[in-house]
Design an enzyme around this catalytic site. Structure first.
Site, PDB file in Angstrom:
ATOM      1  N   TRP A   7     -29.351  13.119 -34.266  1.00 36.48           N
ATOM      2  CA  TRP A   7     -30.611  12.817 -33.584  1.00 36.48           C
ATOM      3  C   TRP A   7     -31.692  13.816 -33.973  1.00 36.48           C
ATOM      4  CZ3 TRP A   7     -33.524  15.799 -30.228  1.00 36.48           C
ATOM      5  CH2 TRP A   7     -34.544  15.148 -29.537  1.00 36.48           C
ATOM      6  N   HIS A   8     -31.289  15.072 -34.199  1.00 35.90           N
ATOM      7  CA  HIS A   8     -32.275  16.106 -34.515  1.00 35.90           C
ATOM      8  C   HIS A   8     -32.895  15.922 -35.890  1.00 35.90           C
ATOM      9  CE1 HIS A   8     -30.662  18.233 -31.002  1.00 35.90           C
ATOM     10  NE2 HIS A   8     -31.742  18.979 -31.054  1.00 35.90           N
ATOM     11  N   GLY A   9     -32.189  15.322 -36.818  1.00 34.85           N
ATOM     12  CA  GLY A   9     -32.772  15.161 -38.141  1.00 34.85           C
ATOM     13  C   GLY A   9     -31.857  14.428 -39.096  1.00 34.85           C
TER      14      GLY A   9
END
Length: 471
Positions: free
Chosen positions: A322-324
């Site tokens: 989700w972060h990247g």
């Protein structure tokens, strides 16, 4: 539009007085218009995605509430998830998976050209899609009744203080605040101004000054020694904390000035005594969102220990992704999941260690904080690395080229970090995040004056973007 720019200062100076002279319903119209303007300042064309997600989830929420047949209700939940996750996947992950597939085929001897998209990632899409999607899920679970006022729902989805970097607000807490009338409270307004000022101080004084050192050292990772690598890692740990928590403080302060209460997103995370406690103190709104909408639906702690560990690993790996869209984020999620699993395995042994002497208990707690902090710092190295090669190079520098850190870097890092640490130790020992508000007036005066001069004389006013905007 960044909080740390004059553009936003002018925006807020016009919005706040106009907002408070209006009655409730016009307030919501103004709030929606201001939120859409705030978002459109980044890239007007992506405002259409925000509106599309809003309209679709508003309709899905009404349908899920009206229909009694469980299978049909699930279809509308699936429709909401398909739209939101589809947008997220298209803009954020298509190129990542396409490139990964091409590389995998190439290693297998097949050179299959796979087209990549030339798209810009819409800012804040990971945040507002999660928030909008959770509304439909909560309606399906009967945790909340759907609103029938699309303006109020649109204001909930697009509420500008937290729109692009959180905290991720639940419909059960933010939507009712939008639906009910709000009255001006001078104490709440003062508290909001303080949070804005404190958040921006952490951003421009601490985070942005540390960013200069972090970017320099990570930029020449192939040549630095172990001492400089450690400085880069420690500096980034405080950069990302002050950058993200600074944004959250400012967002909560702006919301307070408008009569809203946003969720606490950080609670002294570097004083955690275990990986599990760290995630109850860091990015709390995402941690609880993943727990309630992913970990528990996967089975949570129900079932065998193997299933529990599987659920923990899946939750953290998906949280990392989700972060990247990069393998370093997947690895970071895997590492965080592994820490949680290992901690659960070791917890029976750790619980047996119960010092009775006050000093022994304090030393044992300090040791656990020290170990947890360094485990987290290694995770930040994975998080910050631009590639697996850079990650390996930084680790190699620490292991194979150890050296005493250069004093030219130690002094500026210490000057920036130590005042923050002293204040946070006071918060930790007093168990009060608002400890400064309860001190005598002359202590507060010295504190505010010191922050003001640090802000004016030591701030980096280049309008640096917040780290979490890329997520």
């Amino acid at each position: 539009m960044l909080f740390n720019t004059f553009h936003f200062a002018y925006f807020a100076a016009i919005l706040f007085p106009l907002y408070w002279i209006l009655p409730h319903r016009p307030q919501n119209y103004l709030l929606l218009a201001a939120s859409y303007y705030f978002y459109a300042c980044w890239e007007p064309v992506f405002l259409s995605l925000l509106i599309l997600s809003t309209v679709m989830d508003f309709a899905c929420g009404l349908a899920v509430d009206r229909i009694e047949d469980r299978r049909k209700r699930k279809l509308f939940v699936a429709l909401s998830m398909a739209l939101n996750l589809g947008m997220l996947g298209y803009f954020k992950y298509y190129n990542f998976f396409a490139e990964s597939l091409h590389d995998a085929l190439l290693r297998g001897g097949l050179n299959v050209p796979i087209s990549q998209l030339k798209v810009v990632l819409p800012i804040g899409i990971s945040f507002y899609t999660f928030q909008s999607m959770s509304y439909v899920i909560d309606v399906y679970r009967r945790d909340i009744k759907p609103t029938r006022n699309i303006v109020e729902f649109a204001a909930f989805v697009s509420f500008f203080p937290h729109l692009v970097a959180g905290p991720i607000m639940r419909p059960t807490t933010l939507l009712p605040q939008i639906e009910r009338p709000r009255k001006f409270d001078i104490q709440q307004f003062y508290r909001g101004i303080y949070l804005i000022f404190w958040g921006l101080t952490k951003k421009v004084v601490v985070a942005d000054n540390l960013a200069l050192i972090v970017n320099d050292l990570f930029g020449r990772w192939e040549t630095i020694d172990g001492g400089l690598a450690l400085i880069a890692i420690y500096a980034f740990a405080f950069q990302i904390y002050c950058d993200f928590s600074g944004y959250t403080d400012a967002a909560r302060g702006i919301a307070k000035c408008l009569g809203f209460e946003l969720a606490l997103n950080f609670n002294l995370p570097y004083f955690a005594t275990s990986p599990q406690e760290f995630w109850s103190r860091w990015h709390i709104s995402l941690s609880t969102w993943l727990r309630d909408y992913l970990y528990i639906p996967l089975g949570g702690s129900r079932g065998s220990q193997v299933k529990l560990y599987r659920n923990l690993m899946l939750t953290m790996i998906i949280g990392g992704l989700w972060h990247g869209a990069a393998w370093t984020f997947v690895l970071w999620g895997f590492y965080q999941g592994a820490l949680l699993v290992v901690h659960r395995l070791c917890r029976p042994l750790l619980d047996r260690i119960r010092p009775t002497d006050l000093i022994d208990r304090a030393c044992w707690k300090a040791l656990r904080i020290f170990v947890t902090f360094h485990l987290v710092c290694f995770g930040w190295l994975i998080f910050r690395a631009n590639s697996i090669a850079q990650l390996k190079g930084m680790i190699a520098a620490v292991v194979y080229r150890p050296a005493i850190p250069a004093s030219a870097y130690i002094l500026p890092v210490a000057i920036v970090i130590l005042p923050l640490l002293i204040y946070q130790v006071a918060q930790f020992l007093s168990k009060d995040l608002d400890v400064m508000a309860r001190t005598p007036w002359y202590v507060r005066s010295v504190f505010y004056t010191a922050c003001f001069y640090a802000f004016v004389l030591g701030g980096e006013f280049g309008g640096g973007q917040f780290i979490y905007f890329q997520f």
